[in-house]
Design an enzyme around this catalytic site. Structure first.
Site, PDB file in Angstrom:
ATOM      1  N   SER A   7       2.935  -3.262   2.751  1.00 60.71           N
ATOM      2  CA  SER A   7       3.395  -1.960   2.237  1.00 60.71           C
ATOM      3  C   SER A   7       3.756  -1.105   3.434  1.00 60.71           C
ATOM      4  O   SER A   7       2.870  -0.578   4.118  1.00 60.71           O
ATOM      5  CB  SER A   7       2.300  -1.277   1.414  1.00 60.71           C
ATOM      6  OG  SER A   7       2.036  -1.999   0.233  1.00 60.71           O
TER       7      SER A   7
ATOM      8  N   LYS B  18       7.149   0.766  -4.309  1.00 62.13           N
ATOM      9  CA  LYS B  18       5.705   0.711  -4.020  1.00 62.13           C
ATOM     10  C   LYS B  18       5.159   2.096  -3.697  1.00 62.13           C
ATOM     11  O   LYS B  18       4.044   2.453  -4.106  1.00 62.13           O
ATOM     12  CB  LYS B  18       5.438  -0.246  -2.851  1.00 62.13           C
ATOM     13  CG  LYS B  18       3.967  -0.299  -2.404  1.00 62.13           C
ATOM     14  CD  LYS B  18       3.032  -0.720  -3.537  1.00 62.13           C
ATOM     15  CE  LYS B  18       1.555  -0.604  -3.135  1.00 62.13           C
ATOM     16  NZ  LYS B  18       1.085  -1.701  -2.312  1.00 62.13           N
TER      17      LYS B  18
ATOM     18  N   LYS C 110      -2.085   5.874   4.333  1.00 63.42           N
ATOM     19  CA  LYS C 110      -0.816   5.387   4.887  1.00 63.42           C
ATOM     20  C   LYS C 110       0.292   5.449   3.842  1.00 63.42           C
ATOM     21  O   LYS C 110       1.406   5.927   4.127  1.00 63.42           O
ATOM     22  CB  LYS C 110      -0.987   3.945   5.389  1.00 63.42           C
ATOM     23  CG  LYS C 110       0.316   3.243   5.762  1.00 63.42           C
ATOM     24  CD  LYS C 110       0.063   1.825   6.207  1.00 63.42           C
ATOM     25  CE  LYS C 110      -0.422   0.913   5.117  1.00 63.42           C
ATOM     26  NZ  LYS C 110       0.617   0.579   4.124  1.00 63.42           N
TER      27      LYS C 110
END
Length: 295
Positions: free
Chosen positions: A97, A172, A240
């Site tokens: 990701s 995502k 993140k």
């Protein structure tokens, strides 16, 4: 048909993906800087490699499961990286990701080395990987995404082509906004139930099928109640991803006030030393305020 697959990155998520690929009869070659993580997979029948290049040299597909653009770039294009060993036309499937813009740049550089690229980040975590029920959002050419599905069907039950390279990573980030907000909302509701004297363990069943129901409610409220902090993900990884969503929002000029609050809570927990803990540890956020009210 036995597929020859290289796995670069055998952490919590990569290890689960690798376990599933081995158990579904594929020839898996693994590289990770941590020998213990590699050993877990070799004990199941995988083969270890001395470098990413060596793993790619004996494989037709390369799966990446890493956690930052600079690590992905180094693993693919750095010394002894995938590009040093892979045959021209090898398909890289990046299940990390990372930022969509970084993905486009790395994929373009990999293409100059003759490598194909599909970004296919995931939702469902390690538990769904082990049962082959991940949800995957893919970015790449139509042909490359179709070719990647030959491998990914072993780990996923939902696989959607979202657009060109980078589109999977963008999707995502949207997924992580929804998950991050839901994790925090369920944790907050759990604490309210506990403080109000309701049996919070009964709430998932009570709300099942209603508008407030969700997979996170069903899985995580019982874990929040029990303070079950076993690790299937990391709070700092959510930081993140929420950072990435906020960066994307700034580029798109999209207002995201709830995401901002959610990100700050996750940052606070990370600063408190809980970044490596599962989302279940969001319950720790409520301890400080509650302890001040207790005699």
């Amino acid at each position: 048909m036995t597929l020859k697959i290289a796995l670069i990155g055998a952490g919590a998520m990569g290890g689960a993906i690798g376990t599933r690929l081995v158990k579904t009869g594929n020839a898996l070659t693994v590289f990770d800087l941590d020998p213990e993580k590699v050993a877990t997979l070799t004990a199941l029948g995988a083969t270890s490699a001395a470098s990413a290049a060596d793993a790619a040299a004996v494989s037709d597909y390369v799966i990446l499961s890493l956690n930052a653009p600079k690590i992905v770039r180094a693993a693919v294009l750095g010394k002894d990286g995938v590009a040093d060993g892979a045959r021209p036309g090898t398909l890289i499937i990046d299940m990390s990701s990372i930022d969509p813009e970084a993905t486009k740049e790395i994929a373009a550089d990999a293409a100059e080395r003759g490598l194909r690229w599909v970004d296919s980040p995931l939702s469902g975590g390690a538990p769904k990987a082990l049962t082959g029920e991940l949800t995957l959002m893919a970015g790449g050419s139509e042909q490359d995404v179709a070719d990647a599905h030959v491998v990914l069907k072993h780990v996923a039950s939902n696989y959607t082509h979202m657009g060109p390279v980078g589109a999977g990573q963008t999707t995502k980030l949207i997924n992580q906004v929804l998950c991050g907000l839901n994790f925090l909302a369920v944790a907050e509701a759990t604490q309210l139930a506990l403080d109000a004297g309701v049996d919070a363990a009964k709430i998932p069943q009570a709300l099942k099928g209603g508008r407030a129901d969700s997979a996170i409610l069903q899985e995580y409220m019982p874990r929040y109640v029990a303070r079950d902090y076993r690790r299937t993900g990391r709070i700092d990884n959510m930081v993140k991803d929420l950072n990435g969503a906020q960066d994307l929002a700034r580029r798109a000029n999209t207002a995201m006030p709830l995401t901002a609050v959610c990100a700050e809570v996750h940052r606070m927990l990370t600063a408190a030393g809980l970044g490596g803990e599962d989302q279940a540890a969001l319950m720790e956020y409520f301890k400080g305020a509650r302890s001040k009210l207790e005699p």
